[in-house]
Design a protein around this motif. Structure first.
Motif, short mmCIF file in Angstrom:
data_model
loop_
_atom_site.label_atom_id
_atom_site.label_comp_id
_atom_site.label_asym_id
_atom_site.label_seq_id
_atom_site.Cartn_x
_atom_site.Cartn_y
_atom_site.Cartn_z
N ILE A 3 -11.87 -2.39 16.22
CA ILE A 3 -11.51 -2.50 14.80
C ILE A 3 -12.54 -1.70 14.01
CG2 ILE A 3 -10.89 -4.05 12.91
CD1 ILE A 3 -9.34 -4.49 15.58
N TYR A 32 -7.18 -0.54 14.81
CA TYR A 32 -6.90 -0.84 13.40
C TYR A 32 -8.07 -0.33 12.56
CZ TYR A 32 -3.58 -4.19 15.45
OH TYR A 32 -2.58 -4.78 16.18
N ASP A 65 -5.44 0.96 7.33
CA ASP A 65 -4.41 -0.05 7.60
C ASP A 65 -4.53 -1.26 6.67
OD1 ASP A 65 -3.32 1.38 9.81
OD2 ASP A 65 -5.02 0.69 11.03
N LYS A 321 0.69 -2.13 10.20
CA LYS A 321 -0.37 -2.42 11.17
C LYS A 321 -1.41 -3.37 10.58
CE LYS A 321 -2.28 0.48 13.90
NZ LYS A 321 -3.05 1.66 14.38
N GLY A 322 -1.73 -3.16 9.31
CA GLY A 322 -2.70 -4.02 8.65
C GLY A 322 -2.23 -5.46 8.56
N TYR A 325 -2.59 -6.95 11.99
CA TYR A 325 -3.97 -7.34 12.29
C TYR A 325 -4.36 -8.60 11.53
CZ TYR A 325 -8.97 -7.51 12.83
OH TYR A 325 -10.24 -7.96 13.10
#
Length: 381
Positions: A3, A32, A65, A321-322, A325
């Motif tokens: 990350i 991410y 993201d 994607k954010g 996550y």
């Protein structure tokens, strides 16, 4: 899972930031990318040139993201406090790697200096204090201490920030691996090349020059762009009508500065004139500008101290994607995830609203309604 964390202001978001995002992702091979971004006011003591919601949207377009807010209580502070807030939030949201831009370009330099400071903390602090008592500014006092202990120096603002990031990681044993990428230009370079400094771009925007070749999405900067100078009438009124005891109580008004403020505000024809009268061997321009913003907001020393114990992460924007996550990290994160101002209470959020109200004085937008009701922008592609 890697990350990547980035500490940003995007003031404004320019081609150098695209380069930074791309190179950081390549270096870390990130799954991410999380950016912690200064809110309405930035570290050098100025309003961000456009609002945080727009800057967040632009960030998603170019590879971020998830954008989280660095609260005003940390964003409008010295390098060490700025770094403390940013690194703490990135750690809380599970970041494994940090990548920042640097003039030095060698992460080992930052490791060596940070570890030396940690291992000689008492000596380092003593030398810094002695140098400041002799009239040196804090950054210069720190450099003198480094020269004496390690025979090394850190001079540029970006490297000073980078050192603060690495110090924060090492001093707290955060499981974050720092990396740095060599900057492609000098932080004060006035040339409007393809990758130009933020300083040069801001000046060009205020001068209404064409900057489309160096500033992606330049249409966002055609109307409301915010400058510190625009607050001068409000600042003048605030200082002129405040008692010395009230001024003394505001954050960063120390060492008798209240007397100097009231002395020079009477005769200064502009904010620049006023700042020039306050500059000294002791106080840098960013330090003075941060103090003036706190005065404008009537932030007392107690207000700031009370607000610095952050226990929340405020989401400004995310892509698909954010959001993915965020769903993964929610159960592990000990901080409250805030997606709407009105749903959570904290002294730092109250100060955030004060910052927005201040910015609204020079904006044509309804920033107060945005602050209160805006939910994170979600980009689905």
């Amino acid at each position: 899972m890697r990350i990547l964390g980035l500490i940003v202001e995007y003031n404004p978001f320019h081609n150098g930031h695209i380069y930074h995002i791309q190179k950081s992702k390549e270096l870390v091979k990130a799954d991410y990318v999380v950016a912690v971004m200064s809110s309405s006011f930035v570290q050098r003591g100025e309003p961000a040139i456009i609002d945080k919601w727009t800057r967040s949207r632009i960030a998603l377009k170019y590879g971020i993201d998830l954008v989280i807010e660095l609260p005003f209580v940390y964003s409008c502070q010295s390098a060490d406090y700025f770094a403390k807030g940013a690194i703490e939030l990135l750690h809380a949201i599970g970041v494994t790697d940090l990548c920042f831009g640097s003039e030095d370009g060698d992460i080992n330099t930052f490791f060596q200096i940070a570890k030396t400071i940690k291992n000689h903390q008492e000596l380092y602090n003593t030398i810094v204090k002695e140098n400041m008592n002799n009239g040196l500014r804090y950054p210069d006092a720190c450099n003198q201490a480094l020269k004496q202990i390690l025979h090394k120096e850190i001079k540029t603002p970006n490297d000073l920030l980078g050192l603060s990031y690495v110090k924060e990681i090492i001093f707290n044993d955060y499981p974050i691996t720092p990396h740095c990428i060599t900057r492609t230009n000098h932080y004060h370079d006035a040339t409007l090349q393809t990758i130009a400094s933020a300083t040069a771009i801001r000046q060009a925007l205020f001068n209404k020059q064409d900057i489309s070749h160096t500033l992606p999405d330049s249409h966002y900067y055609l109307q409301d762009i915010y400058s510190l100078e625009a607050f001068y009438p409000y600042l003048r009124y605030q200082i002129m009508t405040s008692s010395l005891s009230n001024l003394q109580n505001y954050h960063m008004v120390d060492e008798g500065l209240e007397n100097t403020l009231q002395k020079y505000i009477m005769t200064s024809s502009s904010l620049e004139h006023f700042i020039q009268s306050l500059l000294s061997k002791r106080y840098t321009r960013p330090r003075i500008q941060r103090m003036l913003i706190h005065i404008l907001m009537k932030n007392t020393k107690q207000d700031i101290q009370k607000a610095m114990d952050i226990d929340y992460i405020r989401i400004l924007a995310m892509n698909k994607k954010g959001r993915e996550y965020l769903n993964l990290i929610k159960k592990q994160c000990s901080y409250t995830i805030v997606t709407n101002y009105s749903k959570y209470q904290h002294p730092a959020l109250e100060i955030e609203m004060k910052a927005t109200k201040l910015l609204s004085l020079i904006s044509s937008q309804d920033l107060i309604t945005k602050e209160y009701s805006m939910i994170p922008y979600i980009k689905d592609i």
